[in-house]
Design an enzyme around this catalytic site. Structure first.
Site, short mmCIF file in Angstrom:
data_model
loop_
_atom_site.label_atom_id
_atom_site.label_comp_id
_atom_site.label_asym_id
_atom_site.label_seq_id
_atom_site.Cartn_x
_atom_site.Cartn_y
_atom_site.Cartn_z
N ARG A 51 1.41 13.38 1.12
CA ARG A 51 2.64 13.17 1.78
C ARG A 51 3.08 14.84 1.94
NH1 ARG A 51 6.73 9.61 -0.70
NH2 ARG A 51 5.53 10.55 -2.47
N ASN A 69 4.09 6.64 1.94
CA ASN A 69 3.38 5.80 1.10
C ASN A 69 3.84 4.42 1.49
OD1 ASN A 69 2.07 7.95 -0.20
ND2 ASN A 69 3.36 7.85 -2.22
#
Length: 126
Positions: A51, A69
């Site tokens: 990320r 996520n």
């Protein structure tokens, strides 16, 4: 030396928007096609700073959107921006990722042309 009427016109022109064929330059820039696409990345993409690297790459490329996520071990999100920049980000999401990640596949969906951006930056969602 510049004749006075030309000098006055040059000064006045510097204070007005640039016009090309009756349209302002800003309007022409905004008229470039914008694209939006949702994505989901499968593989070893959690616990490997995916990320963070995605956010960094999106900002480098110049696209907006988000990444997060999922509970099933994937990473999902949305990317928006000029078509060529979104395409670059799609390629990065499919082939590069974070240094420790392993991308098995990336699914793209809801790919469409949009008239304006829904986001002002790229962010990590939790």
């Amino acid at each position: 030396m510049c004749p006075l009427p030309l000098l006055a016109a040059a000064v006045a022109a510097s204070r007005t928007p640039l016009r090309l064929f009756g349209r302002t330059f800003a309007a022409m820039s905004a008229a470039r096609p914008l694209k939006s696409v949702d994505y989901e990345v499968f593989g070893r993409v959690q616990g490997v700073c995916f990320r963070m690297y995605t956010e960094d790459e999106a900002r480098k490329i110049g696209v907006v959107g988000w990444v997060k996520n999922t509970s099933k071990g994937t990473v999902t999100g949305q990317v928006q921006g000029p078509e060529e920049k979104v395409n670059s980000m799609m390629s990065w999401l499919s082939k590069v990722g974070s240094p420790s990640s392993r991308i098995d596949r990336t699914n793209f969906s809801n790919e469409k042309t949009i008239s304006k951006l829904d986001y002002s930056n790229f962010s990590i969602r939790y």
